[in-house]
Design an enzyme around this catalytic site. Structure first.
Site, PDB file in Angstrom:
ATOM      1  N   ASP A  48       0.824  -1.196   0.000  1.00  0.00           N
ATOM      2  CA  ASP A  48       0.000   0.000   0.000  1.00  0.00           C
ATOM      3  C   ASP A  48       0.866   1.258   0.000  1.00  0.00           C
ATOM      4  O   ASP A  48       1.883   1.319   0.706  1.00  0.00           O
ATOM      5  CB  ASP A  48      -0.893  -0.026   1.249  1.00  0.00           C
ATOM      6  CG  ASP A  48      -1.897   1.093   1.295  1.00  0.00           C
ATOM      7  OD1 ASP A  48      -2.741   1.169   0.380  1.00  0.00           O
ATOM      8  OD2 ASP A  48      -1.847   1.890   2.250  1.00  0.00           O
ATOM      9  N   GLU A 102       1.808  -0.414  -5.055  1.00  0.00           N
ATOM     10  CA  GLU A 102       0.824   0.628  -5.306  1.00  0.00           C
ATOM     11  C   GLU A 102       1.569   1.937  -5.134  1.00  0.00           C
ATOM     12  O   GLU A 102       1.769   2.427  -4.028  1.00  0.00           O
ATOM     13  CB  GLU A 102      -0.345   0.569  -4.318  1.00  0.00           C
ATOM     14  CG  GLU A 102      -1.416   1.604  -4.669  1.00  0.00           C
ATOM     15  CD  GLU A 102      -2.117   2.222  -3.468  1.00  0.00           C
ATOM     16  OE1 GLU A 102      -3.236   2.722  -3.651  1.00  0.00           O
ATOM     17  OE2 GLU A 102      -1.543   2.231  -2.359  1.00  0.00           O
TER      18      GLU A 102
END
Length: 539
Positions: free
Chosen positions: A208, A265
């Site tokens: 993330d 990401e």
């Protein structure tokens, strides 16, 4: 010799656990519910699943505020359920990628609670970003950084005596304090987290906000005007120090049997900067958000595809194609907007101009045939195989996304992309849970899009996805090489890959179909390729 690594060509299906399938009737999706629906993924024809966070969490930001990285939240089940899910996926030849959230923890994490209690200057505070404020009484935040979810990126603590004291950094919600990656203690903790889940058989990690871990030295003010002019990321994003972290992680993954992968990401607008994450000793793949964010424009698609492939090729990495995820407006609705079809993160609410979902679905199917025919890997977001639109009329009283609250209701946030899946149209809750409960209400237009309404229809969106995935594998498109075709009119994205011509009509006019066998098309063809459609043609 061609690299046959599974991750180079895989089609990976993102599961948002709260909204996939509810096994116990509490209205929230869970791990047993996912296990009960795995055969849908086998029938669809994907190679792997990516699970959004299921760790112990107060759920302020849908599980991206982690309290314990090695414990499953009771909302989703138990660690034993996670182990069973991994095993059940492997039995079906599905790889498993789990989410890792290393930029921040929950404010309920034991480390943060200890840091607050220990006070200024303590070792406990060194694992986060605690700073004294500016001004005569420390009343001004340490710098001018803003939170991604709205408001400023700093919150000031109040001591036990009621007196204000230090500020702490949170690039997201105030209940998601940023970790300090200059701390060896932080790095060792995540080494242990990686090993914990690798020991349980996971095949990789989606990282993330992978571009955010390391901040510029001294935390200088963000010069937003200069950043916009220069195209730089700013002092809180894409700092070179992140690469040392990922080289360390890569060594851990490479020490395990099989191919375990890291997926970034990273919202890095420059393809050359993004490619740095994909050097041979760092990440394996990264989401191609430049492609996702493209407007419905042929020149833009060609430019973004060309730049992405060229940058990734320099480091020997495959490009990953993606059109939707849990943080973006679903591409059916995004591409159905009369204005700004490339804008993707702010959400669409009942008070906004509504998208044309008929137009959007046509474009979405065409964009999907484009994405699945490009060399590299691809990600699908749960429900896109059904042609689900965004829930754009979700009543505000149901909203849970902190974006809505932190922006003082200025942005509706991401709830509309996270609506529980429709499985069986005739059942309460459309089959999402055994008793019909759903944590967010489903829109009426999901009834006709439920899995059982499409599963046996070749002309359905689900049928199109299934045929595309079969052909993609048979033709080896993921391992192919793109050659642009320049003999088509303006407004047509056309290229060849493995002896297949892919034509996507982004213009306002139909075009004559070239000679060849039509293998697949997003719309019925009558000798022409209609606007907002795509076809795969064997030459």
């Amino acid at each position: 010799m061609t690299d046959q690594s599974w991750w180079r060509t895989a089609v990976i299906y993102q599961i948002y656990p709260r909204s996939f399938a509810d096994g116990n009737g509490d209205g929230y999706g869970d791990l047993p519910g996912i296990i009960s629906r795995l055969d849908h993924l086998v029938d669809l024809g994907v190679d792997a699943v990516w699970l959004s966070p299921f760790y112990k969490s107060p759920m302020v930001d849908a599980g991206y505020d982690v309290e314990d990285y090695t414990e499953v939240d009771p909302l989703f089940g138990t660690t034993e359920d996670a182990e069973r899910l991994i095993a059940e996926c492997h039995t079906r030849d599905l790889k498993v990628i789990v989410d890792l959230v290393p930029n921040h923890t929950s404010s309920e994490h034991e480390w943060f609670k200890a840091a607050v209690a220990a006070g200024p200057g303590s070792p406990e505070r060194e694992v986060y970003h605690f700073y004294d404020g500016k001004g005569e009484h420390g009343e001004i935040p340490p710098n001018n950084w803003k939170s991604v979810l709205g408001g400023r990126a700093w919150t000031r603590l109040v001591g036990p005596d009621g007196e204000p004291e230090q500020w702490y950094l949170h690039l997201f919600d105030p209940k998601q304090p940023d970790l300090n990656w200059d701390s060896e203690r932080v790095r060792e903790m995540f080494d242990d987290v990686l090993r914990f889940w690798l020991d349980r058989g996971v095949d990789g990690f989606r990282v993330d906000v992978a571009h955010s871990l390391v901040k510029a030295k001294g935390l200088p003010d963000d010069d937003e005007e200069l950043r916009m002019l220069s195209g730089s990321a700013g002092p809180m994003w894409d700092q070179d120090g992140v690469h040392e972290v990922y080289r360390r992680w890569r060594r851990i993954l490479d020490s395990y049997e099989g191919e375990r992968i890291l997926v970034a990401e990273a919202w890095v607008g420059n393809p050359e900067r993004l490619a740095l994450y994909l050097r041979p000793d760092e990440m394996h793949t990264a989401f191609n958000f430049d492609f996702l964010a493209s407007p419905w424009d042929a020149d833009e698609y060609r430019r973004r595809i060309t730049n992405s492939l060229a940058a990734d090729d320099l480091v020997g990495a495959p490009t990953t194609w993606v059109l939707s995820n849990h943080d973006t407006v679903r591409h059916v609705s995004r591409l159905g907007r009369a204005e700004k079809p490339g804008v993707h993160r702010e959400g669409i609410g009942p008070d906004d101009p509504q998208p044309d979902n008929v137009l959007g679905l046509a474009r979405a199917k065409a964009a999907t045939l484009m994405a699945l025919s490009l060399p590299g890997s691809a990600y699908l977001y749960q429900g896109e195989e059904l042609g689900l639109p965004e829930h754009t009329t979700l009543p505000h009283e149901f909203r849970e996304d902190p974006t809505y609250f932190n922006s003082l209701h200025g942005e509706v946030g991401r709830d509309g992309a996270r609506i529980p899946m429709p499985w069986e149209a005739g059942k309460p809750g459309m089959g999402f849970s055994p008793n019909g409960k759903t944590w967010l209400p489903q829109p009426e237009n999901y009834h006709d899009l439920a899995v059982d309404q499409q599963a046996h229809r070749d002309d359905s969106t689900l049928g199109l996805y299934k045929r595309a995935l079969v052909l993609r594998r048979e033709l080896g498109l993921g391992a192919g090489e793109l050659t642009w075709r320049d003999d088509f009119p303006d407004g047509i994205v056309a290229y060849e890959n493995r002896g297949v011509l892919v034509a996507v009509n982004v213009s306002a006019k139909p075009i004559a179909l070239p000679d060849g066998e039509v293998l697949l098309s997003s719309e019925r063809l009558d000798g022409t390729l209609p606007t907002n459609s795509a076809a795969w043609i064997r030459l």
